[in-house]
Design an enzyme around this catalytic site. Sequence first.
Site, mmCIF file in Angstrom:
data_model
loop_
_atom_site.group_PDB
_atom_site.id
_atom_site.type_symbol
_atom_site.label_atom_id
_atom_site.label_comp_id
_atom_site.label_asym_id
_atom_site.label_seq_id
_atom_site.Cartn_x
_atom_site.Cartn_y
_atom_site.Cartn_z
ATOM 1 C CE LYS A 1 -1.929 2.951 2.295
ATOM 2 N NZ LYS A 1 -1.225 4.456 1.630
ATOM 3 C CD GLU B 1 13.048 4.360 9.156
ATOM 4 O OE1 GLU B 1 12.529 5.106 10.178
ATOM 5 O OE2 GLU B 1 12.812 4.699 8.142
ATOM 6 C CB CYS C 1 13.445 7.872 8.547
ATOM 7 S SG CYS C 1 13.640 6.957 7.357
ATOM 8 C CD GLU D 1 10.559 11.986 12.431
ATOM 9 O OE1 GLU D 1 9.065 12.322 12.172
ATOM 10 O OE2 GLU D 1 11.788 11.601 11.789
HETATM 11 P P1 NAD Z 1 1.701 8.346 7.954
HETATM 12 O O1 NAD Z 1 2.394 7.887 8.941
HETATM 13 O O2 NAD Z 1 -0.112 8.984 8.263
HETATM 14 O O3 NAD Z 1 1.597 7.773 6.827
HETATM 15 C C1 NAD Z 1 2.700 7.163 6.569
HETATM 16 C C2 NAD Z 1 2.001 5.803 5.958
HETATM 17 O O4 NAD Z 1 0.596 5.547 6.311
HETATM 18 C C3 NAD Z 1 0.967 5.870 4.718
HETATM 19 O O5 NAD Z 1 0.714 4.831 3.171
HETATM 20 C C4 NAD Z 1 -0.741 6.318 4.541
HETATM 21 O O6 NAD Z 1 -0.858 5.710 3.765
HETATM 22 C C5 NAD Z 1 -0.543 5.254 5.709
HETATM 23 N N1 NAD Z 1 -1.000 5.323 6.898
HETATM 24 C C6 NAD Z 1 -1.602 5.856 6.871
HETATM 25 N N2 NAD Z 1 -2.996 6.291 8.462
HETATM 26 C C7 NAD Z 1 -3.195 4.706 7.948
HETATM 27 C C8 NAD Z 1 -3.750 4.039 9.040
HETATM 28 N N3 NAD Z 1 -4.493 4.169 10.478
HETATM 29 N N4 NAD Z 1 -3.571 2.898 9.250
HETATM 30 C C9 NAD Z 1 -2.407 2.041 8.435
HETATM 31 N N5 NAD Z 1 -1.972 2.739 7.325
HETATM 32 C C10 NAD Z 1 -2.270 4.143 7.920
HETATM 33 O O7 NAD Z 1 2.745 9.621 7.711
HETATM 34 P P2 NAD Z 1 2.676 11.182 7.531
HETATM 35 O O8 NAD Z 1 0.232 11.847 7.895
HETATM 36 O O9 NAD Z 1 1.984 11.326 5.657
HETATM 37 O O10 NAD Z 1 3.164 11.904 7.246
HETATM 38 C C11 NAD Z 1 2.859 12.861 9.157
HETATM 39 C C12 NAD Z 1 4.911 12.519 9.773
HETATM 40 O O11 NAD Z 1 5.120 11.868 9.771
HETATM 41 C C13 NAD Z 1 5.107 13.414 9.343
HETATM 42 O O12 NAD Z 1 5.230 15.113 9.072
HETATM 43 C C14 NAD Z 1 6.308 13.202 9.364
HETATM 44 O O13 NAD Z 1 7.229 13.584 10.266
HETATM 45 C C15 NAD Z 1 6.004 11.628 9.580
HETATM 46 N N6 NAD Z 1 6.617 10.785 8.593
HETATM 47 C C16 NAD Z 1 8.463 9.923 8.990
HETATM 48 C C17 NAD Z 1 8.577 9.065 7.718
HETATM 49 C C18 NAD Z 1 9.474 7.893 7.833
HETATM 50 O O14 NAD Z 1 10.210 7.691 6.966
HETATM 51 N N7 NAD Z 1 9.079 7.856 9.495
HETATM 52 C C19 NAD Z 1 7.224 8.899 6.847
HETATM 53 C C20 NAD Z 1 6.800 10.164 6.726
HETATM 54 C C21 NAD Z 1 6.546 10.421 7.483
#
Ligand code: NAD
Length: 484
Positions: free
Chosen positions: A180, A255, A289, A386
């Site tokens: 996904k 991660e 990250c 972060e």
């Molecule tokens: P997120 O964790 O919500 O999204 C990451 C992935 O998780 C996406 O594919 C999203 O569709 C999926 N996702 C979201 N809600 C979900 C749920 N309830 N169940 C399963 N999957 C779900 O992150 P975001 O909202 O895109 O970004 C917010 C913050 O997260 C950023 O500001 C940053 O601090 C952090 N982030 C970290 C990384 C990393 O590489 N560690 C990557 C993206 C974002």
Amino acid sequence: MPHLDLPFDPTCCLIDGIWNKPFTQGTLELINPSNGQVLCHIARGSPADIDAAVRSSQAAFDGKWGHTSAVDRGRILSKLSSLVLENIEFLANLEALDVGKPLKQARADAVALARYMEFYGGAADKVHGETIPYQEGYTVYTLREAHGVTGHIVPWNYPMQIIGRSVGAALAMGNACVLKPAEEACLTALAFANFAIEAGLPKGALNIVPGLGPEAGAALCGHPGIQHMSFTGSVATGRQVQAAAAQNVIPVTLELGGKSPQLIFEDADVDAALPFLVKAGIQNAGQTCSASSRILVHKSRYKEVTNRMAELYNALVVRPAKEDGDIGPLISARQKAIVEGFLEKGSDLRLCAKGSLHSGAPKGGCYVLPHLFADVSADHALAQEEIFGPVQVIIPFETEAEAITIANGTDYGLVASIWARDGARQMRLAKKLRSGQVFLNNYGAGGGVELPFGGRGLSGHGREKGFEALYGFSSLKTIASYHG
Ligand code: NAD
């Protein structure tokens, strides 16, 4: 909306080797962060699509893919690596459009994707068990077996690299994967799935369902047919993924980012460190990250490092992705608002330098200027949380003990680096840092597909990359034979 010449329909999911519209026919807008315009529409996968994908992967695991030998799995991944390499420019242009990252960075990500396939293709038939000396009359050995169907949720910041390290390792071990991708950026994930078909991956070995996190993502994590979950993203979502995995009692790799420090000691080679100090903070506009968002500097070198970093910052120009500058836009208006919120929280800090915006940058783009703050106290929000944007803080220290307390003084623990010439200091402090990776006189070691990667604390758990990922994507079986 520009015309994108894609060899697949992005409003479809790939399930069981066929590109099909989601059951609900739903679509989502994909935005180009460089100008804020709609780039194209993508599939809004539903729980029903996830269910179909999991069933298809289970059938692949029970059927053709599950009976493919390790050497043949490796050959398919090697072919996939070659296809990615032959299409670097296509993938890089797509990623630059979709994520907003400068073309050279997108190109490096595509090369890394090919390298992951090469590494895991070569490793597939080299995962050995052990024989264990045991009691008289027994022969005992271990086997590493695939879990079965594995779920992969990837974020938008490095789609190609994260798919490479996660899906590549899972396929090498013989798992069948349901992927996904993120709703903000998923075109290279779809392109990758298309190349996988061309490389000869049997149907169902890789299914891909784009869609929203709380819909398709949540359905994937909670599906009882999933036997291992791999997630990269935010702490808040990581907690939900782990809670769902707990219900099904399956292993999960998380991660979740970090607040990674670089420590500059009095004997550091500052000339060598400088490019790393800045690049590790602003690469991918800080949406990394393992971004190094904290620079800890010994008082004796503080002024020098601060002034020289400020010079580099003042020369940074934020540009649209296709202009291939140092920094592109952030992924979305939402991410821009998050980062601007942090900049507001930092209004009490000493801003020591900031970059500028290229005059040709379109108005609707998600641009944030890189900001460098100095004299920051270790407990300030900008030194603790972060940010995921192009913002770095410089924190002074006087002793080794103080440096370690500050470095370990956040909830995260992903990456750290030590810049010092004293070898005893390097060894002593590398052990004291609470961090999944420690770099001595470098930062990131050029990406390191071979190097195990993962966190402590809120940075998550489990290890990706290298052989460790193969162990994570397998289940160890002990076989004890009594023969007298
Ligand atoms: P997120 O964790 O919500 O999204 C990451 C992935 O998780 C996406 O594919 C999203 O569709 C999926 N996702 C979201 N809600 C979900 C749920 N309830 N169940 C399963 N999957 C779900 O992150 P975001 O909202 O895109 O970004 C917010 C913050 O997260 C950023 O500001 C940053 O601090 C952090 N982030 C970290 C990384 C990393 O590489 N560690 C990557 C993206 C974002």
